[in-house]
Design a protein around this motif. Structure first.
Motif, mmCIF file in Angstrom:
data_model
loop_
_atom_site.group_PDB
_atom_site.id
_atom_site.type_symbol
_atom_site.label_atom_id
_atom_site.label_comp_id
_atom_site.label_asym_id
_atom_site.label_seq_id
_atom_site.Cartn_x
_atom_site.Cartn_y
_atom_site.Cartn_z
ATOM 1 N N ALA A 299 -52.401 30.035 -83.937
ATOM 2 C CA ALA A 299 -53.075 30.949 -82.838
ATOM 3 C C ALA A 299 -53.925 31.666 -83.811
ATOM 4 O O ALA A 299 -54.746 32.276 -84.351
ATOM 5 C CB ALA A 299 -52.299 31.846 -82.779
ATOM 6 N N LYS A 300 -55.626 31.015 -82.836
ATOM 7 C CA LYS A 300 -56.971 31.220 -82.731
ATOM 8 C C LYS A 300 -57.356 32.821 -82.800
ATOM 9 O O LYS A 300 -58.170 33.412 -82.798
ATOM 10 C CB LYS A 300 -57.735 30.697 -82.804
ATOM 11 C CG LYS A 300 -57.313 29.034 -83.503
ATOM 12 C CD LYS A 300 -58.572 27.752 -82.933
ATOM 13 C CE LYS A 300 -58.496 26.502 -83.425
ATOM 14 N NZ LYS A 300 -59.355 25.162 -82.700
ATOM 15 N N ASP A 301 -56.085 33.312 -82.163
ATOM 16 C CA ASP A 301 -56.995 34.534 -81.919
ATOM 17 C C ASP A 301 -55.994 35.445 -82.204
ATOM 18 O O ASP A 301 -54.438 35.868 -82.383
ATOM 19 C CB ASP A 301 -56.476 34.779 -79.956
ATOM 20 C CG ASP A 301 -56.987 35.844 -79.126
ATOM 21 O OD1 ASP A 301 -56.549 36.552 -79.664
ATOM 22 O OD2 ASP A 301 -56.926 35.990 -77.595
ATOM 23 N N ALA A 302 -56.575 37.224 -82.752
ATOM 24 C CA ALA A 302 -55.565 37.950 -83.034
ATOM 25 C C ALA A 302 -54.892 38.529 -82.143
ATOM 26 O O ALA A 302 -53.770 38.954 -82.483
ATOM 27 C CB ALA A 302 -56.688 38.777 -83.118
ATOM 28 N N ASP A 303 -54.698 38.780 -81.179
ATOM 29 C CA ASP A 303 -54.173 38.899 -79.728
ATOM 30 C C ASP A 303 -52.403 37.854 -79.817
ATOM 31 O O ASP A 303 -53.226 36.823 -79.173
ATOM 32 C CB ASP A 303 -54.574 39.703 -78.507
ATOM 33 C CG ASP A 303 -53.557 40.144 -77.484
ATOM 34 O OD1 ASP A 303 -52.487 39.685 -77.912
ATOM 35 O OD2 ASP A 303 -54.003 41.126 -77.055
#
Length: 305
Positions: A299-303
């Motif tokens: 995942a590249k998104d913290a969410d």
């Protein structure tokens, strides 16, 4: 903002999934028939609050059926936080890590000063892999072992899960086979400790291997972003999309923590049931499946929701 994970790791659903397949209503007056096929399902990361959040999207014959008619155990507490491997061992053995011998997927050797998989067994050889694993670290009998004992060895017990440790724990000492995905080749692999290599798995490895088709897979939401509850507004403009490209050396490792791997496990389960005619033998058969809702490794998104 992500909710902090409850360290007690509630297992209400997981227990219900197993128990509902094994038993009928305890309130029934007539003797319950013996099941012909037991399906054990363990889902890493599926918390009870997720069920409450998404229950409006479930069909009547899936999770709703299990939650309504299954045996539900509330307030089950593992004690200290455990990973999926140790949690699976507790569920399938009914014993704590100090008793069943499985404290985590990886343990530390103070003498050698190195970490190693809890299922490591150099005396065994791999099948479709160079990994050397076995269930020798499990100190007690498991649910799968008891199913085999109950049938006098006539019934069959199989397990399929993305990770080797969970698949082996699910199969126990007496299982016919335990398969997992090799991180390097993408093949469904096993250990020579187990004697069976089911024909449906052989066929998948040779004619429908992950290596030959994974780069054509695009993982994206099954519904429009607006249909999901509690997602940040920007997700509507930058929806999630991921591909497992051939030039990515970690594509198989990442795939094992993705939602599409659950579809792969389900497809194999269907192949096993049909191809091996599970549930049609004189003795009880068992099929154990490991699924994951763990955060996606790439995942590249913290969410990560």
């Amino acid at each position: 903002m992500r909710r902090k994970k409850d360290p007690r790791i509630t297992v209400r659903l997981v227990t219900a999934l197993i128990a509902s397949m094994v038993t009928l209503s305890v309130a029934a007056q007539a003797p319950s028939p013996r099941p012909k096929l037991v399906v054990g399902i363990v889902i890493d990361g599926l918390r009870e609050d997720y069920l409450d959040l998404l229950k409006g999207y479930f069909g009547e014959n899936g999770f709703k059926l299990l939650m309504r008619d299954g045996v539900m155990l509330d307030n089950v507490n593992y004690g200290t936080a455990l990973d999926a491997t140790a949690a699976t061992a507790m569920i399938y053995s009914g014993a704590s890590p100090s008793v069943n011998g499985i404290p985590a997927a990886f343990v530390y050797d103070a003498e050698m000063r190195r970490q190693y998989p809890i299922v490591l067994d150099p005396s065994q050889i791999g099948n479709y892999t160079d990994e050397t694993y076995s269930p020798k670290s499990i100190r007690v009998s498991t649910l799968s072992d008891e199913v085999r004992i109950d049938g006098g060895g006539i019934g069959n017990v199989y397990s399929v899960a993305p990770s080797p440790s969970q698949s082996i724990i699910l199969a126990g000492h007496a299982g016919n086979s335990a398969f997992w995905i090799n991180d390097v080749t993408g093949r469904w692999a096993t250990t020579a400790y187990y004697k069976d290599v089911p024909q449906p798995m052989q066929a998948r490895n040779f004619s429908r291997s992950l290596a030959s088709r994974l780069d054509t897979l695009t993982w994206k939401p099954s519904l429009s972003p607006e249909s999901y509850p509690d997602l940040p507004a920007y997700k509507k403009y930058y929806p999630f999309r991921h591909q497992f490209l051939r030039n990515d050396l970690d594509r198989f490792r990442n795939y094992k923590t993705s939602a599409p791997v659950n579809t792969e496990v389900t497809d194999i389960a269907a192949d096993y049931i049909k191809g091996l005619r599970l549930g049609t033998h004189d003795a009880m058969d068992m099929l154990n499946l490991g699924y994951t809702l763990a955060p996606f490794a790439a995942a590249k998104d913290a969410d990560n929701r």
